[in-house]
Design a protein around this motif. Structure first.
Motif, PDB file in Angstrom:
ATOM      1  N   GLY A   5       0.781  -1.224   0.000  1.00 42.00           N
ATOM      2  CA  GLY A   5       0.000   0.000   0.000  1.00 42.00           C
ATOM      3  C   GLY A   5       0.811   1.271   0.000  1.00 42.00           C
ATOM      4  N   HIS A   6       2.113   1.170   0.357  1.00 50.20           N
ATOM      5  CA  HIS A   6       2.933   2.372   0.447  1.00 50.20           C
ATOM      6  C   HIS A   6       3.517   2.795  -0.893  1.00 50.20           C
ATOM      7  CE1 HIS A   6       3.522   3.146   4.912  1.00 50.20           C
ATOM      8  NE2 HIS A   6       2.699   2.100   4.872  1.00 50.20           N
ATOM      9  N   ASP A   7       3.430   1.936  -1.904  1.00 47.21           N
ATOM     10  CA  ASP A   7       4.083   2.264  -3.172  1.00 47.21           C
ATOM     11  C   ASP A   7       3.232   3.146  -4.081  1.00 47.21           C
ATOM     12  OD1 ASP A   7       2.145   0.492  -4.045  1.00 47.21           O
ATOM     13  OD2 ASP A   7       3.564  -1.018  -4.774  1.00 47.21           O
ATOM     14  N   GLN A   8       1.987   3.422  -3.684  1.00 50.49           N
ATOM     15  CA  GLN A   8       1.084   4.308  -4.448  1.00 50.49           C
ATOM     16  C   GLN A   8       0.919   3.833  -5.891  1.00 50.49           C
ATOM     17  OE1 GLN A   8       1.959   8.568  -3.805  1.00 50.49           O
ATOM     18  NE2 GLN A   8       3.158   7.996  -2.001  1.00 50.49           N
ATOM     19  N   SER A   9       1.052   2.537  -6.120  1.00 50.58           N
ATOM     20  CA  SER A   9       1.083   2.009  -7.479  1.00 50.58           C
ATOM     21  C   SER A   9      -0.255   2.073  -8.203  1.00 50.58           C
ATOM     22  CB  SER A   9       1.593   0.557  -7.464  1.00 50.58           C
ATOM     23  OG  SER A   9       0.748  -0.265  -6.673  1.00 50.58           O
ATOM     24  N   THR A  10      -1.339   2.355  -7.490  1.00 51.48           N
ATOM     25  CA  THR A  10      -2.634   2.486  -8.161  1.00 51.48           C
ATOM     26  C   THR A  10      -2.820   3.873  -8.757  1.00 51.48           C
ATOM     27  OG1 THR A  10      -3.672   3.045  -6.048  1.00 51.48           O
ATOM     28  CG2 THR A  10      -3.759   0.724  -6.737  1.00 51.48           C
ATOM     29  N   TYR A  11      -1.843   4.760  -8.563  1.00 51.07           N
ATOM     30  CA  TYR A  11      -1.911   6.126  -9.093  1.00 51.07           C
ATOM     31  C   TYR A  11      -0.706   6.376 -10.000  1.00 51.07           C
ATOM     32  CZ  TYR A  11      -4.920   6.521  -4.981  1.00 51.07           C
ATOM     33  OH  TYR A  11      -5.888   6.312  -4.027  1.00 51.07           O
ATOM     34  N   ARG A  12      -0.908   7.181 -11.033  1.00 48.06           N
ATOM     35  CA  ARG A  12       0.224   7.498 -11.908  1.00 48.06           C
ATOM     36  C   ARG A  12       1.008   8.711 -11.425  1.00 48.06           C
ATOM     37  NH1 ARG A  12      -1.449   8.130 -17.755  1.00 48.06           N
ATOM     38  NH2 ARG A  12      -3.608   8.024 -17.055  1.00 48.06           N
ATOM     39  N   LEU A  13       0.387   9.584 -10.628  1.00 47.10           N
ATOM     40  CA  LEU A  13       1.098  10.726 -10.044  1.00 47.10           C
ATOM     41  C   LEU A  13       1.278  10.459  -8.554  1.00 47.10           C
ATOM     42  CD1 LEU A  13      -0.642  13.778 -11.788  1.00 47.10           C
ATOM     43  CD2 LEU A  13       1.269  12.365 -12.588  1.00 47.10           C
ATOM     44  N   ARG A  14       2.534  10.400  -8.107  1.00 43.02           N
ATOM     45  CA  ARG A  14       2.854   9.976  -6.750  1.00 43.02           C
ATOM     46  C   ARG A  14       3.775  10.989  -6.074  1.00 43.02           C
ATOM     47  NH1 ARG A  14       4.467   4.083  -9.399  1.00 43.02           N
ATOM     48  NH2 ARG A  14       2.443   3.798 -10.408  1.00 43.02           N
ATOM     49  N   MET A  15       3.810  10.939  -4.735  1.00 37.90           N
ATOM     50  CA  MET A  15       4.699  11.822  -3.980  1.00 37.90           C
ATOM     51  C   MET A  15       5.123  11.123  -2.699  1.00 37.90           C
ATOM     52  SD  MET A  15       5.368  14.060  -1.340  1.00 37.90           S
ATOM     53  CE  MET A  15       3.840  14.492  -0.521  1.00 37.90           C
TER      54      MET A  15
END
Length: 264
Positions: A5-15
């Motif tokens: 869940g920490h890799d934000q892989s479901t979103y293309r824009l991450r921070m």
């Protein structure tokens, strides 16, 4: 190791923040943001046609690295001032305005350089951004995002005396400036972390906030107000510093790379 869940892989824009965050949130393209002052100094140097070699350490190894690449070594702000010689290039972005004939520069930055190389080792294409070139970076990334690429923006932050990360608000603003411009340029879902950075940027008042935040006051009180004022200039630069091998160069000067999309 990245927690689920920490890799934000479901979103293309991450921070995500700092060196550890850079490892935890992989992406096809990675944007390093260190407003005071690594990526601001980087943007000023690249504008002047300088090839910039970031380096992790500020010791004798940096001088050896500069000699190996036939480059000038940037020294610390306070060291340059103590020498009383304007010809010395320092980590101060204002110092670069006084230098002529510079072609290659080694820029020691334990935080920014460590993040940049860690991201490059992960397979990402690394870009340097600050407030000065936020929209230029976003426009360069937009067609890649439109084609399905993912982007992580990494605010570098600072270090407390015990070496723990201090999230620096100016880097959050810089990250938000890039993400907000990218959000306008390309349709892609942003993570809550990315959207929070955008919201912080939209609430920012420049140059006032940068001059009066903790990092800005520290530099101003030390006599480096010009550096803060340069860093507070929003969208005055069109350069897109891209890390290729060991150095940053403007994307406009590079041969377009072949396909590298990994859909991370």
């Amino acid at each position: 190791m990245t927690l689920p869940g920490h890799d934000q892989s479901t979103y293309r824009l991450r921070m995500e923040w700092g060196p550890t965050g850079a490892e935890a949130v992989p992406a096809d393209y990675a944007v390093v943001v260190d407003v005071l002052s690594f990526t601001t100094t980087l943007s000023v140097a690249v504008e002047r046609g300088v090839e910039v070699f970031p380096f992790r350490w500020r010791d004798a190894r940096a001088a050896e690295h500069a000699m190996r690449h036939g480059a000038t070594l940037a020294i610390g702000r306070f060291e340059a001032r103590s020498r009383g010689d304007a010809r010395h290039v320092s980590l101060s972005p204002a110092s670069l305005a006084e230098v002529e004939g510079l072609q290659r520069l080694v820029l020691p930055s334990p935080n920014g350089s460590t993040i940049a190389f860690a991201l490059a080792e992960s397979g990402a294409q690394v870009v340097g951004a600050c407030l000065r070139n936020a929209t230029a970076v976003a426009r360069w990334l937009a067609p890649k995002v439109a084609d399905g690429a993912s982007v992580v923006v990494v605010p570098a932050g600072e270090r407390w005396h015990d070496d723990t990360l201090r999230p620096a608000v100016e880097d959050l603003w810089g990250a938000g400036a890039v993400l907000a411009a990218l959000d306008r340029e390309a349709e892609a879902e942003a993570s809550p972390e990315a959207r929070t950075a955008m919201a912080a940027w939209q609430a920012t008042v420049l140059p006032f906030d940068l001059l009066h935040c903790a990092s800005g006051r520290e530099l101003t009180d030390a006599g480096f107000v010009a550096d803060v004022e340069i860093a507070a200039q929003h969208d005055v630069s069109q350069v897109v510093p891209v890390l290729v091998g060991e150095s940053f160069r403007d994307a406009a000067d590079l041969v377009p790379p072949g396909p590298r999309l990994r859909r991370i």
